[in-house]
Design a protein around this motif. Structure first.
Motif, PDB file in Angstrom:
ATOM      1  N   ILE A  62       0.771  -6.445  -9.807  1.00 22.63           N
ATOM      2  CA  ILE A  62       1.292  -6.950  -8.528  1.00 22.63           C
ATOM      3  C   ILE A  62       1.234  -5.832  -7.489  1.00 22.63           C
ATOM      4  O   ILE A  62       0.810  -6.039  -6.356  1.00 22.63           O
ATOM      5  CB  ILE A  62       2.743  -7.478  -8.690  1.00 22.63           C
ATOM      6  CG1 ILE A  62       2.711  -8.784  -9.491  1.00 22.63           C
ATOM      7  CG2 ILE A  62       3.418  -7.696  -7.338  1.00 22.63           C
ATOM      8  CD1 ILE A  62       4.068  -9.265  -9.969  1.00 22.63           C
ATOM      9  N   SER A  63       1.597  -4.632  -7.900  1.00 22.75           N
ATOM     10  CA  SER A  63       1.555  -3.543  -6.922  1.00 22.75           C
ATOM     11  C   SER A  63       0.108  -3.159  -6.569  1.00 22.75           C
ATOM     12  O   SER A  63      -0.205  -2.887  -5.411  1.00 22.75           O
ATOM     13  CB  SER A  63       2.436  -2.410  -7.421  1.00 22.75           C
ATOM     14  OG  SER A  63       1.746  -1.258  -7.586  1.00 22.75           O
ATOM     15  N   GLN A  64      -0.821  -3.220  -7.551  1.00 18.91           N
ATOM     16  CA  GLN A  64      -2.237  -2.913  -7.237  1.00 18.91           C
ATOM     17  C   GLN A  64      -2.835  -3.942  -6.276  1.00 18.91           C
ATOM     18  O   GLN A  64      -3.733  -3.635  -5.500  1.00 18.91           O
ATOM     19  CB  GLN A  64      -3.073  -2.900  -8.521  1.00 18.91           C
ATOM     20  CG  GLN A  64      -2.795  -1.696  -9.409  1.00 18.91           C
ATOM     21  CD  GLN A  64      -3.220  -1.936 -10.849  1.00 18.91           C
ATOM     22  OE1 GLN A  64      -4.171  -2.661 -11.122  1.00 18.91           O
ATOM     23  NE2 GLN A  64      -2.507  -1.344 -11.787  1.00 18.91           N
ATOM     24  N   GLN A  65      -2.324  -5.188  -6.330  1.00 17.63           N
ATOM     25  CA  GLN A  65      -2.886  -6.235  -5.457  1.00 17.63           C
ATOM     26  C   GLN A  65      -2.683  -5.932  -3.974  1.00 17.63           C
ATOM     27  O   GLN A  65      -3.356  -6.503  -3.133  1.00 17.63           O
ATOM     28  CB  GLN A  65      -2.257  -7.599  -5.790  1.00 17.63           C
ATOM     29  CG  GLN A  65      -2.911  -8.258  -6.986  1.00 17.63           C
ATOM     30  CD  GLN A  65      -2.271  -9.590  -7.312  1.00 17.63           C
ATOM     31  OE1 GLN A  65      -1.091  -9.665  -7.650  1.00 17.63           O
ATOM     32  NE2 GLN A  65      -3.018 -10.650  -7.166  1.00 17.63           N
ATOM     33  N   ARG A  66      -1.747  -5.012  -3.663  1.00 18.88           N
ATOM     34  CA  ARG A  66      -1.564  -4.646  -2.245  1.00 18.88           C
ATOM     35  C   ARG A  66      -2.795  -3.923  -1.715  1.00 18.88           C
ATOM     36  O   ARG A  66      -3.112  -4.014  -0.549  1.00 18.88           O
ATOM     37  CB  ARG A  66      -0.331  -3.752  -2.083  1.00 18.88           C
ATOM     38  CG  ARG A  66       0.937  -4.554  -2.166  1.00 18.88           C
ATOM     39  CD  ARG A  66       2.149  -3.711  -1.767  1.00 18.88           C
ATOM     40  NE  ARG A  66       3.192  -3.935  -2.738  1.00 18.88           N
ATOM     41  CZ  ARG A  66       3.704  -3.006  -3.542  1.00 18.88           C
ATOM     42  NH1 ARG A  66       3.320  -1.759  -3.462  1.00 18.88           N
ATOM     43  NH2 ARG A  66       4.632  -3.314  -4.421  1.00 18.88           N
ATOM     44  N   GLU A  67      -3.486  -3.189  -2.597  1.00 20.16           N
ATOM     45  CA  GLU A  67      -4.647  -2.396  -2.141  1.00 20.16           C
ATOM     46  C   GLU A  67      -5.968  -2.902  -2.684  1.00 20.16           C
ATOM     47  O   GLU A  67      -7.023  -2.548  -2.173  1.00 20.16           O
ATOM     48  CB  GLU A  67      -4.490  -0.944  -2.601  1.00 20.16           C
ATOM     49  CG  GLU A  67      -3.420  -0.212  -1.861  1.00 20.16           C
ATOM     50  CD  GLU A  67      -3.243   1.203  -2.369  1.00 20.16           C
ATOM     51  OE1 GLU A  67      -3.987   1.635  -3.259  1.00 20.16           O
ATOM     52  OE2 GLU A  67      -2.334   1.869  -1.851  1.00 20.16           O
ATOM     53  N   CYS A  68      -5.920  -3.682  -3.750  1.00 21.83           N
ATOM     54  CA  CYS A  68      -7.164  -4.064  -4.432  1.00 21.83           C
ATOM     55  C   CYS A  68      -7.365  -5.566  -4.382  1.00 21.83           C
ATOM     56  O   CYS A  68      -6.399  -6.334  -4.419  1.00 21.83           O
ATOM     57  CB  CYS A  68      -7.126  -3.639  -5.903  1.00 21.83           C
ATOM     58  SG  CYS A  68      -6.843  -1.886  -6.134  1.00 21.83           S
ATOM     59  N   HIS A  69      -8.635  -5.948  -4.338  1.00 22.15           N
ATOM     60  CA  HIS A  69      -9.002  -7.362  -4.390  1.00 22.15           C
ATOM     61  C   HIS A  69      -9.472  -7.673  -5.802  1.00 22.15           C
ATOM     62  O   HIS A  69     -10.347  -6.993  -6.332  1.00 22.15           O
ATOM     63  CB  HIS A  69     -10.106  -7.626  -3.364  1.00 22.15           C
ATOM     64  CG  HIS A  69     -10.604  -9.022  -3.408  1.00 22.15           C
ATOM     65  ND1 HIS A  69     -11.733  -9.395  -4.098  1.00 22.15           N
ATOM     66  CD2 HIS A  69     -10.092 -10.158  -2.882  1.00 22.15           C
ATOM     67  CE1 HIS A  69     -11.900 -10.692  -3.976  1.00 22.15           C
ATOM     68  NE2 HIS A  69     -10.924 -11.178  -3.251  1.00 22.15           N
ATOM     69  N   ALA A  83     -12.241  -8.117 -12.526  1.00 21.46           N
ATOM     70  CA  ALA A  83     -12.705  -6.903 -11.819  1.00 21.46           C
ATOM     71  C   ALA A  83     -11.858  -6.755 -10.563  1.00 21.46           C
ATOM     72  O   ALA A  83     -11.347  -7.744 -10.029  1.00 21.46           O
ATOM     73  CB  ALA A  83     -14.183  -7.025 -11.449  1.00 21.46           C
ATOM     74  N   SER A  84     -11.703  -5.511 -10.096  1.00 15.83           N
ATOM     75  CA  SER A  84     -11.034  -5.320  -8.814  1.00 15.83           C
ATOM     76  C   SER A  84     -11.775  -4.256  -8.014  1.00 15.83           C
ATOM     77  O   SER A  84     -12.426  -3.363  -8.585  1.00 15.83           O
ATOM     78  CB  SER A  84      -9.562  -4.940  -9.005  1.00 15.83           C
ATOM     79  OG  SER A  84      -9.448  -3.678  -9.606  1.00 15.83           O
ATOM     80  N   THR A  85     -11.677  -4.409  -6.695  1.00 17.57           N
ATOM     81  CA  THR A  85     -12.302  -3.440  -5.790  1.00 17.57           C
ATOM     82  C   THR A  85     -11.292  -3.025  -4.723  1.00 17.57           C
ATOM     83  O   THR A  85     -10.374  -3.787  -4.391  1.00 17.57           O
ATOM     84  CB  THR A  85     -13.538  -4.035  -5.070  1.00 17.57           C
ATOM     85  OG1 THR A  85     -13.136  -5.194  -4.335  1.00 17.57           O
ATOM     86  CG2 THR A  85     -14.622  -4.423  -6.046  1.00 17.57           C
TER      87      THR A  85
END
Ligand SMILES: CC(C)(COP(=O)(O)OP(=O)(O)OC[C@H]1O[C@@H](n2cnc3c(N)ncnc32)[C@H](O)[C@@H]1OP(=O)(O)O)[C@@H](O)C(=O)NCCC(=O)NCCS
Length: 169
Positions: A62-69, A83-85
């Motif tokens: 959830i916290s990574q979703q602030r910066e990553c797609h 995958a995330s970018t």
């Protein structure tokens, strides 16, 4: 991204953006990969639990979703890879170990590359676990540096930094 449908081994795989309902499945896949990687790379139980709590848990995602797609691969209603970018970095690429070597990681990589290219970047960067080098080299990434991590859950472990210049038509 839109929704992309591909065929792998006579099955239809959908590559699409992650949504909130996917969170626990995404966490399951990432954590299963950390357990698999721990065996491959020789991480200690402490390092493995730090990877899981700091990088793979639902709270961490959830916290990574602030910066990553995040994007996911779905087959028969089940997630098989993610995958995330972030900007021009591929920050995560994990396939459910039950589905390794079926082309799913490759399709997720292509979707991540397309997103980075569409955002106007000319190159892609990532830090790889050494065991995944063969995959990234097959995807055209070039090794720039091998270095020891200076922080995070596997501080002091080797990470390989890769770059790829995006080919444009
Ligand atoms: C790395 C990873 C994403 C690859 O996904 P995958 O779906 O298994 O890979 P693909 O089937 O798309 O492989 C595409 C090509 O990459 C190469 N490749 C894949 N895995 C490889 C391996 N273990 N060793 C050498 N080459 C490999 C092959 O050329 C392969 O083509 P082929 O099967 O026709 O020979 C997956 O193994 C994974 O999630 N690993 C654990 C987590 C990880 O290390 N993720 C990367 C984070 S840095």
């Amino acid at each position: 991204m839109g929704v992309e449908k591909i065929q792998i081994m006579n099955k239809e795989i959908t590559i699409r953006d992650m949504n909130d309902n996917d969170l626990s499945e995404v966490s399951r896949i990432v954590c299963a990969c950390y357990v698999w990687l721990a065996g491959q790379e020789g991480y200690t139980p402490e390092e493995t639990s730090r990877l899981i709590s700091e990088r793979g848990s639902a709270e961490a995602l959830i916290s990574q979703q602030r910066e990553c797609h995040f994007i996911v691969a779905e087959m028969d209603g089940k997630l098989t890879g993610i995958a995330s970018t972030s900007k021009n970095i591929i920050t995560k690429l994990y396939v459910d170990p039950e589905y390794f070597r079926k082309g799913i990681g490759s399709r997720l990589f292509d979707a991540a590359e397309k997103r980075i290219a569409n955002d106007g970047y000319n190159d892609i960067f990532l830090g790889a676990f050494p065991v995944s080098a063969g995959f990234y080299e097959a995807k055209g990434m070039e090794l720039e540096e091998k270095k020891l991590t200076t922080g995070g859950p596997i501080k002091g472990r080797m990470i390989w930094l890769y770059r790829k210049v995006i080919a444009r038509a």
